[in-house]
Motif scaffolding. Structure first.
Motif, PDB file in Angstrom:
ATOM      1  N   SER A  27      -6.548   4.522  -3.031  1.00 24.38           N
ATOM      2  CA  SER A  27      -6.240   5.910  -2.667  1.00 24.38           C
ATOM      3  C   SER A  27      -4.987   5.995  -1.807  1.00 24.38           C
ATOM      4  N   GLY A  28      -4.569   4.840  -1.283  1.00 22.41           N
ATOM      5  CA  GLY A  28      -3.504   4.809  -0.284  1.00 22.41           C
ATOM      6  C   GLY A  28      -4.051   4.776   1.131  1.00 22.41           C
ATOM      7  N   GLY A  29      -5.396   4.947   1.259  1.00 24.15           N
ATOM      8  CA  GLY A  29      -5.977   4.991   2.605  1.00 24.15           C
ATOM      9  C   GLY A  29      -5.554   6.268   3.321  1.00 24.15           C
ATOM     10  N   LEU A  30      -5.493   6.219   4.631  1.00 23.43           N
ATOM     11  CA  LEU A  30      -5.118   7.414   5.397  1.00 23.43           C
ATOM     12  C   LEU A  30      -3.689   7.860   5.106  1.00 23.43           C
ATOM     13  N   ASP A  31      -2.830   6.937   4.710  1.00 23.41           N
ATOM     14  CA  ASP A  31      -1.514   7.305   4.186  1.00 23.41           C
ATOM     15  C   ASP A  31      -1.689   7.592   2.696  1.00 23.41           C
ATOM     16  N   ILE A  32      -2.427   8.635   2.403  1.00 26.23           N
ATOM     17  CA  ILE A  32      -2.956   8.862   1.059  1.00 26.23           C
ATOM     18  C   ILE A  32      -1.849   9.117   0.040  1.00 26.23           C
ATOM     19  N   LYS A  33      -2.075   8.633  -1.161  1.00 24.74           N
ATOM     20  CA  LYS A  33      -1.119   8.824  -2.238  1.00 24.74           C
ATOM     21  C   LYS A  33      -1.200  10.258  -2.775  1.00 24.74           C
ATOM     22  N   PRO A  34      -0.115  10.773  -3.342  1.00 19.84           N
ATOM     23  CA  PRO A  34      -0.215  12.021  -4.113  1.00 19.84           C
ATOM     24  C   PRO A  34      -0.984  11.756  -5.400  1.00 19.84           C
ATOM     25  N   SER A  35      -1.509  12.816  -5.989  1.00 19.32           N
ATOM     26  CA  SER A  35      -2.351  12.651  -7.182  1.00 19.32           C
ATOM     27  C   SER A  35      -1.610  11.962  -8.315  1.00 19.32           C
ATOM     28  N   SER A  36      -0.319  12.227  -8.456  1.00 23.69           N
ATOM     29  CA  SER A  36       0.445  11.606  -9.539  1.00 23.69           C
ATOM     30  C   SER A  36       0.513  10.094  -9.389  1.00 23.69           C
ATOM     31  N   ALA A  37       0.551   9.613  -8.156  1.00 20.32           N
ATOM     32  CA  ALA A  37       0.616   8.169  -7.909  1.00 20.32           C
ATOM     33  C   ALA A  37      -0.764   7.523  -7.942  1.00 20.32           C
TER      34      ALA A  37
ATOM     35  N   SER B 151     -12.272   7.151   4.824  1.00 23.93           N
ATOM     36  CA  SER B 151     -13.492   7.613   5.501  1.00 23.93           C
ATOM     37  C   SER B 151     -13.258   7.502   7.000  1.00 23.93           C
ATOM     38  N   GLY B 152     -14.294   7.807   7.763  1.00 23.89           N
ATOM     39  CA  GLY B 152     -14.141   7.818   9.215  1.00 23.89           C
ATOM     40  C   GLY B 152     -13.830   6.465   9.821  1.00 23.89           C
ATOM     41  N   ASN B 153     -14.170   5.397   9.124  1.00 21.90           N
ATOM     42  CA  ASN B 153     -13.906   4.064   9.679  1.00 21.90           C
ATOM     43  C   ASN B 153     -12.761   3.351   8.967  1.00 21.90           C
ATOM     44  N   ALA B 154     -11.924   4.104   8.237  1.00 23.47           N
ATOM     45  CA  ALA B 154     -10.788   3.492   7.560  1.00 23.47           C
ATOM     46  C   ALA B 154      -9.791   2.945   8.572  1.00 23.47           C
ATOM     47  N   PHE B 155      -9.118   1.855   8.205  1.00 21.66           N
ATOM     48  CA  PHE B 155      -8.080   1.337   9.103  1.00 21.66           C
ATOM     49  C   PHE B 155      -6.920   2.322   9.132  1.00 21.66           C
ATOM     50  N   ARG B 156      -6.203   2.343  10.251  1.00 24.17           N
ATOM     51  CA  ARG B 156      -5.247   3.419  10.541  1.00 24.17           C
ATOM     52  C   ARG B 156      -3.819   2.896  10.683  1.00 24.17           C
ATOM     53  N   PRO B 157      -2.832   3.749  10.427  1.00 23.04           N
ATOM     54  CA  PRO B 157      -1.463   3.400  10.796  1.00 23.04           C
ATOM     55  C   PRO B 157      -1.393   3.133  12.301  1.00 23.04           C
ATOM     56  N   GLY B 158      -0.742   2.071  12.673  1.00 25.09           N
ATOM     57  CA  GLY B 158      -0.655   1.694  14.076  1.00 25.09           C
ATOM     58  C   GLY B 158      -1.693   0.696  14.515  1.00 25.09           C
ATOM     59  N   ASP B 159      -2.757   0.509  13.721  1.00 25.22           N
ATOM     60  CA  ASP B 159      -3.741  -0.530  14.051  1.00 25.22           C
ATOM     61  C   ASP B 159      -3.069  -1.896  13.998  1.00 25.22           C
ATOM     62  N   ILE B 160      -3.630  -2.837  14.729  1.00 28.17           N
ATOM     63  CA  ILE B 160      -3.159  -4.220  14.687  1.00 28.17           C
ATOM     64  C   ILE B 160      -4.312  -5.093  14.220  1.00 28.17           C
ATOM     65  N   LEU B 161      -4.113  -5.769  13.122  1.00 29.96           N
ATOM     66  CA  LEU B 161      -5.132  -6.640  12.540  1.00 29.96           C
ATOM     67  C   LEU B 161      -4.797  -8.089  12.831  1.00 29.96           C
TER      68      LEU B 161
END
Length: 465
Positions: A236-246, A288-298
């Motif tokens: 889906s792209g995660g929280l940086d979600i893709k547009p439907s075309s992609a 979802s609510g527990n998705a990893f986020r931009p800015g997280d450090i893994l």
């Protein structure tokens, strides 16, 4: 899975229609040797001897007829020379009037591939069987076609029916066939041992829970070959979600895993003397609510910390953990497949997998192999000068390059950080999809770079006859 076992048979003088091969250079000579009625019919069907053209020719009896087929070069048939015939001729048995089919056996088989899992109506076309005196090549051609069909089937299947669990089941099926060992890591063990795979997949429903799938086969004393495939079953792209075309084609984002599994099947089917280690990091990049986020450090398996610049650059994260594990075994070489970047498609289009390698000899072998089997790749530079684009102020590396330049290269440079320096490694950024049909290659999921890698491995490790 399509059954190709009965589409190539030994020629024991069974009744069959004849196929005459002609190229544009030899057309005039061939026409000159034919009676007027044959020349007239060839002209009426606009047969000019060009590749993929064919004409039906009359015989002496009312029910007797044969085929003349155009090819690029009659001297050497390529994989797709007979594919159009296998798609369009009536069902029945055929043989070449003279010469050997050779590599063209593959196209004869793959042209009859069908993805009909979701179709209620039956396909009305029957089988076209090619009779050949090249009996020793039949099994090898069928194995290649089966591997291509495996990639196509896995990629064509919608994400609802091809999640991490289904990828695991497909891998176990191949493992059982060749008596290979299969191991799956998920849950707490995945979170602690492969934290980036866990982070990417943790937002998905539990039915699509992430996992690392491994297959091991072969004599431990043989050279070790690791094959890694990106298994993002939907992106889906995660929280940086893709547009439907992609997002529309993101069922194919596990195309790297499909290629890796198919390559493993080919290696085991040919019984190459290697110790094979297949690794498929499988996950769904969901929201979802527990998705990893931009800015997280893994923290990765290798110990490197990764700042998340973009959650849609998730494939390189799961591959990073899998490549780290592959490198721990100190293999002879590592091959990875991934539908990794749109930048690679902009650079080389849909037909050519972008190839990156840290070893000049390996890159040359891949290029030669792709040329030999008409499965070309195109090398892009693994240029360390762009590594600074992945710098992070707060972690060891960022997963997304700044500025959007050289996206395929920066993605490969990210992966390079997880590969031991001393291990030859090749990365194939493949599209795994054919946007328009060609003879033997229908629109949809496609194996691109699969036969090249297998041919390279055969050249390296094949047993001497």
């Amino acid at each position: 899975m399509n059954d190709f076992s009965d589409l190539l048979k030994a020629d024991n003088n069974q009744p069959a229609r004849s196929i005459r091969i002609v190229d544009a250079q030899g057309l005039e000579s061939w026409l000159g040797s034919q009676p007027e009625r044959v020349r007239a019919l060839a002209a009426a069907q606009k047969f000019r001897g060009k590749a993929h053209e064919f004409a039906i020719l009359p015989g002496e009896e009312a029910a007797d007829w044969s085929v003349v087929a155009g090819v690029a070069s009659a001297a050497k048939l390529g994989p797709w020379c007979l594919a159009r015939l296998a798609e369009a001729l009536p069902e029945g048995a055929y043989r070449l009037a003279e010469g050997a089919a050779g590599a063209a056996m593959l196209g004869w088989l793959t042209a009859q591939y069908r993805f009909d899992r979701y179709r209620r109506e039956e396909n009305g076309s029957g089988a076209r069987v090619l009779l050949t005196a090249e009996v020793a090549q039949i099994d090898a051609a069928a194995r290649l076609a089966e591997a291509v069909a495996l990639v196509r089937d896995l990629v064509n299947t919608p994400a609802a029916d091809m999640g991490p669990a289904e990828l695991e089941a497909a891998t176990r099926k191949v493992a059982e066939r060749f008596e290979a060992d299969c191991k799956v890591t998920k849950g707490d063990a995945l979170e602690h041992g492969f934290p980036m795979i866990h982070a990417v997949g943790k937002a998905a429903d539990k039915r699509f829970a992430p996992r690392l799938i491994e297959l091991r086969w072969g004599d431990p004393g043989h050279p070790k070959v690791a094959v890694v495939g990106k298994g993002i079953c939907f992106d889906s792209g995660g929280l940086d979600i893709k547009p439907s075309s992609a997002m529309r084609l993101m069922k194919k984002d596990m195309g790297g895993a499909a290629h890796a599994l198919a390559l493993a099947q080919l290696v085991m089917g040919a019984r190459l003397p290697v110790r094979l280690h297949l690794l498929i990091p499988a996950a769904e990049n969901a929201v979802s609510g527990n998705a990893f986020r931009p800015g997280d450090i893994l923290r990765s398996r290798k110990g490197l910390t990764v700042e998340i610049g973009n959650t849609d650059a998730e494939g390189r994260l799961v591959l990073g953990d899998a490549l780290a594990l592959a490198g721990e075994d100190k293999p002879d070489l590592i091959i990875d497949y991934a539908t990794l970047t749109g930048a690679a498609r902009v650079a080389v289009g849909p037909d050519l997998p972008a190839l990156f390698a840290n070893d000049e000899a390996l890159a040359a072998e891949m290029d030669a192999a792709g040329t030999a089997v008409d499965d070309p790749t195109w090398r892009l530079p693994l240029w360390d000068g762009y590594a600074e684009m992945l710098k992070s102020d707060v972690a060891d590396i960022n997963n997304a390059g700044e500025g959007g330049f050289a996206g395929a290269i920066t993605a490969a440079l990210f992966l390079k950080r997880f590969v031991p320096d001393a291990v030859p490694w090749v990365h194939l950024d493949t599209f795994a999809w054919r946007p328009a049909s060609r003879p033997g290659r229908p629109k949809g999921g496609e194996a691109l770079g699969l036969r090249a890698a297998f041919h390279m491995l055969q050249a390296r490790y094949g047993r001497k006859k």
